[in-house]
Design a protein around this motif. Structure first.
Motif, PDB file in Angstrom:
ATOM      1  N   ALA A 167       0.838  -1.408   0.003  1.00 55.18           N
ATOM      2  CA  ALA A 167      -0.097   0.120   0.079  1.00 55.18           C
ATOM      3  C   ALA A 167       0.802   1.406   0.075  1.00 55.18           C
ATOM      4  O   ALA A 167       0.415   2.183   0.183  1.00 55.18           O
ATOM      5  CB  ALA A 167      -0.914  -0.005   1.279  1.00 55.18           C
ATOM      6  N   GLY A 168       2.104   1.136  -0.037  1.00 55.55           N
ATOM      7  CA  GLY A 168       3.201   2.217  -0.109  1.00 55.55           C
ATOM      8  C   GLY A 168       3.265   2.855   1.392  1.00 55.55           C
ATOM      9  O   GLY A 168       3.663   3.908   1.287  1.00 55.55           O
ATOM     10  N   ALA A 169       2.879   2.124   2.332  1.00 56.49           N
ATOM     11  CA  ALA A 169       3.206   2.812   3.757  1.00 56.49           C
ATOM     12  C   ALA A 169       4.390   2.354   4.408  1.00 56.49           C
ATOM     13  O   ALA A 169       5.098   1.451   3.873  1.00 56.49           O
ATOM     14  CB  ALA A 169       1.902   2.442   4.824  1.00 56.49           C
ATOM     15  N   ALA A 212      -5.301  -9.272   4.758  1.00 61.73           N
ATOM     16  CA  ALA A 212      -4.308  -8.433   3.986  1.00 61.73           C
ATOM     17  C   ALA A 212      -4.594  -7.433   2.835  1.00 61.73           C
ATOM     18  O   ALA A 212      -4.372  -6.169   2.852  1.00 61.73           O
ATOM     19  CB  ALA A 212      -3.107  -9.402   3.500  1.00 61.73           C
ATOM     20  N   PRO A 213      -5.585  -8.035   1.909  1.00 61.62           N
ATOM     21  CA  PRO A 213      -6.007  -7.004   0.887  1.00 61.62           C
ATOM     22  C   PRO A 213      -7.003  -5.760   1.314  1.00 61.62           C
ATOM     23  O   PRO A 213      -6.812  -4.883   0.759  1.00 61.62           O
ATOM     24  CB  PRO A 213      -6.483  -7.980  -0.277  1.00 61.62           C
ATOM     25  N   PHE A 214      -7.705  -6.330   2.508  1.00 62.66           N
ATOM     26  CA  PHE A 214      -8.577  -5.129   2.768  1.00 62.66           C
ATOM     27  C   PHE A 214      -7.792  -3.990   3.709  1.00 62.66           C
ATOM     28  O   PHE A 214      -7.904  -2.938   3.618  1.00 62.66           O
ATOM     29  CB  PHE A 214      -9.629  -5.813   3.840  1.00 62.66           C
ATOM     30  N   GLU A 239      -6.266  -1.960   1.020  1.00 61.93           N
ATOM     31  CA  GLU A 239      -7.052  -0.836   0.660  1.00 61.93           C
ATOM     32  C   GLU A 239      -7.312   0.245   1.695  1.00 61.93           C
ATOM     33  O   GLU A 239      -7.527   1.390   1.182  1.00 61.93           O
ATOM     34  CB  GLU A 239      -8.355  -1.519   0.152  1.00 61.93           C
ATOM     35  N   ASN A 240      -7.363  -0.139   2.769  1.00 59.32           N
ATOM     36  CA  ASN A 240      -7.734   1.041   4.021  1.00 59.32           C
ATOM     37  C   ASN A 240      -6.398   1.766   4.149  1.00 59.32           C
ATOM     38  O   ASN A 240      -6.883   2.941   4.326  1.00 59.32           O
ATOM     39  CB  ASN A 240      -8.248   0.200   5.294  1.00 59.32           C
ATOM     40  N   ILE A 241      -5.397   1.297   3.821  1.00 61.32           N
ATOM     41  CA  ILE A 241      -4.308   2.268   4.163  1.00 61.32           C
ATOM     42  C   ILE A 241      -4.160   3.310   2.762  1.00 61.32           C
ATOM     43  O   ILE A 241      -4.063   4.479   2.997  1.00 61.32           O
ATOM     44  CB  ILE A 241      -2.929   1.364   4.121  1.00 61.32           C
ATOM     45  N   ARG A 242      -4.488   2.608   1.689  1.00 60.31           N
ATOM     46  CA  ARG A 242      -4.594   3.894   0.461  1.00 60.31           C
ATOM     47  C   ARG A 242      -5.703   4.798   1.076  1.00 60.31           C
ATOM     48  O   ARG A 242      -5.529   5.988   0.566  1.00 60.31           O
ATOM     49  CB  ARG A 242      -4.988   3.084  -0.733  1.00 60.31           C
ATOM     50  N   ARG A 243      -6.748   4.222   1.339  1.00 65.59           N
ATOM     51  CA  ARG A 243      -7.932   5.222   1.765  1.00 65.59           C
ATOM     52  C   ARG A 243      -7.499   6.128   2.647  1.00 65.59           C
ATOM     53  O   ARG A 243      -7.748   7.276   2.659  1.00 65.59           O
ATOM     54  CB  ARG A 243      -9.163   4.539   2.057  1.00 65.59           C
TER      55      ARG A 243
END
Lengths: 304, 304
Positions: free
Chosen positions: A24-26, A278-280, A283-287
């Motif tokens: 997620a790029g974090a 993991a995939p959720f 997505e939440n980190i991106r949000r």
């Protein structure tokens, strides 16, 4: 230019979630430097939160434990995992219901008892299945039941139609549902309103051929009432992935009944949990980075 | 003006089939006066057929018994019940496969063994299921598996695409299928060509997490090879509705294995058989009266 979101993962690291955070790029940091905490432990040992933590991601769908421990505050966002494990839970509910209808339990226990089993086999085709508490699990279970030729009567808080269900009714009309279904699957959260929804009254209203499946929480079922109804033949069987309490006592009388299937709270297996989450989380980190609404936000104070 | 078709029902009457015969506008007569015989017994006691019998309707999908007894001739039409029970058999196959993947068998046997069961639970989502002998049962099973998020690799005689399957390959390419699937469901007839298709070679080619489901006929599986593979951990489990012979010996070693589920040939329960057959019989009587092609005609001499 985007500033990297700083995420802490505690109390332990996990390969699936570390990958998700990276994907997620974090940036993975310690809790004191973090904006977000991914907490994959229980309520025991939950840390004092630094003021910098703007969001806490919990790993479970049911968060009674955290509510009861008083750790959930209104000074930041909280997400649970509601919906992340819905597909797996729906599959387990279908497995339990079919196992009961097709008498897999009796076959496992009694061997090649053709005369005893043949007349007891039932089919989902043409049966009406009530999904009580039709949220994420209900949305996943509905197409599975429809593919088996069943009719779906969904019950949810608002009565807003569930995609694919033949009918959706609000929880306020639940009393009238028991007499209109062949089988029920419980997938509602455990709250004061859902406590012992399977009780003497609802069991008496269900048909004698009914199977009751619980993939939600043990307290939804009055186990003493269920035992009485099963012994009396008021319903055909019960398939439970949850009990009250857990683990159940070894001498819980439900274990001794031939028309009961109990699986040990594995609709959402702990061993597969972080892989499913993991995939959720990614997505939440991106949000979170984009300032968008998070998936599966906990509404503090809501009683489902 | 239509002349009523004269139909005999033997060796016993049955309420569902009597209704079907009436509903189709036919006349129920004795065998000596009949044009069509609905025979709901076995091969033992099958009568000498009067010349007037133009069509015999058998109640089972598998007709080896009648073939072996030599009662099937080419002087009239014969129909079996191929496809009549397909939906029920598909449901039973799904119930067996899900019971294995979700470890319902272990839960029934071992009780609340969370540590033992949690890590063994698998899901159909994302799994590739091979349907070996994808006829009527395969057509019914495919949408059920797809609704559970599985991928379907169908295998049939012609290789003609099965509706909804992700891929269909001809039986001639079966050897290459075992290594490409996560699980298999056997739904092929019992013939010389399908005898022991589950053997040392196919078992070795299947992945270690594979479940083998058989809702077809016992002789498709080399039970000694299956036992060896299960003990050696070459595959994860087997769920069998049929054995060879039937009933199986009480000391059949498969019964003693924890990763085996055996149901007593109830995918198509005898107790529900005439009810399931009734609408198909009514349709075939209408077709016979109109001179149309019958459903589920036996092609004498065909080896599937």
């Amino acid at each position: 230019m985007t500033i990297m979101v700083k995420v802490a993962l505690a109390p332990v690291h996990d390969e699936h979630l570390v990958s998700a955070i990276n994907d997620a790029g974090a940036q993975l940091v310690s809790i004191d430097d973090a904006q977000a905490l991914v907490w994959i432990g229980g309520a025991d040992g939950f840390p004092e939160l630094p003021d910098g933590i703007e969001w806490v991601a919990l790993k479970t769908a049911g968060i009674e434990e955290f509510m009861n421990a008083g750790v959930i505050d209104d000074r930041r966002q909280w997400t649970n995992a509601s919906g992340f494990y819905a597909a797996g839970c729906a599959e387990h509910a279908l497995a339990l219901l079919l196992a009961g209808l097709r008498q897999i339990n009796t076959a496992v226990r009694n061997g090649w008892d053709k005369d005893g089993i043949d007349t007891k086999v039932r089919t989902l085709r043409g049966a009406t299945v009530g999904i009580i508490g039709a949220g994420g699990i209900g949305r996943e279970l509905t197409p599975r039941l429809k593919a088996c030729g069943a009719r779906v009567l969904a019950v949810n808080h608002s009565g807003r139609p569930v995609d694919g269900a033949d009918e959706t009714v609000p929880t306020s009309e639940l009393d009238a549902v028991w007499g209109r279904v062949d089988h029920v699957v419980l997938s509602a959260p455990s709250t004061a309103a859902t406590h012992h929804m399977i009780n003497d009254d609802s069991l008496a209203a269900l048909p004698a051929h009914a199977w009751v499946v619980n993939v939600a929480r043990g307290p939804l079922v009055d186990e003493a009432a269920l035992h009485r109804a099963l012994v009396a033949g008021e319903i055909a069987g019960a398939a439970l992935d949850v009990t009250d309490p857990e683990p159940p006592a070894a001498d819980n009388p439900l274990f001794a009944l031939p028309n009961v299937i109990i699986s040990p709270h594995v609709a959402n297996p702990a061993s597969a949990l972080t892989r499913e989450m993991a995939p959720f989380l990614a997505e939440n980190i991106r949000r979170f980075a984009a300032g968008d609404e998070l998936i599966s936000k906990v509404v503090v104070g809501r009683d489902y």
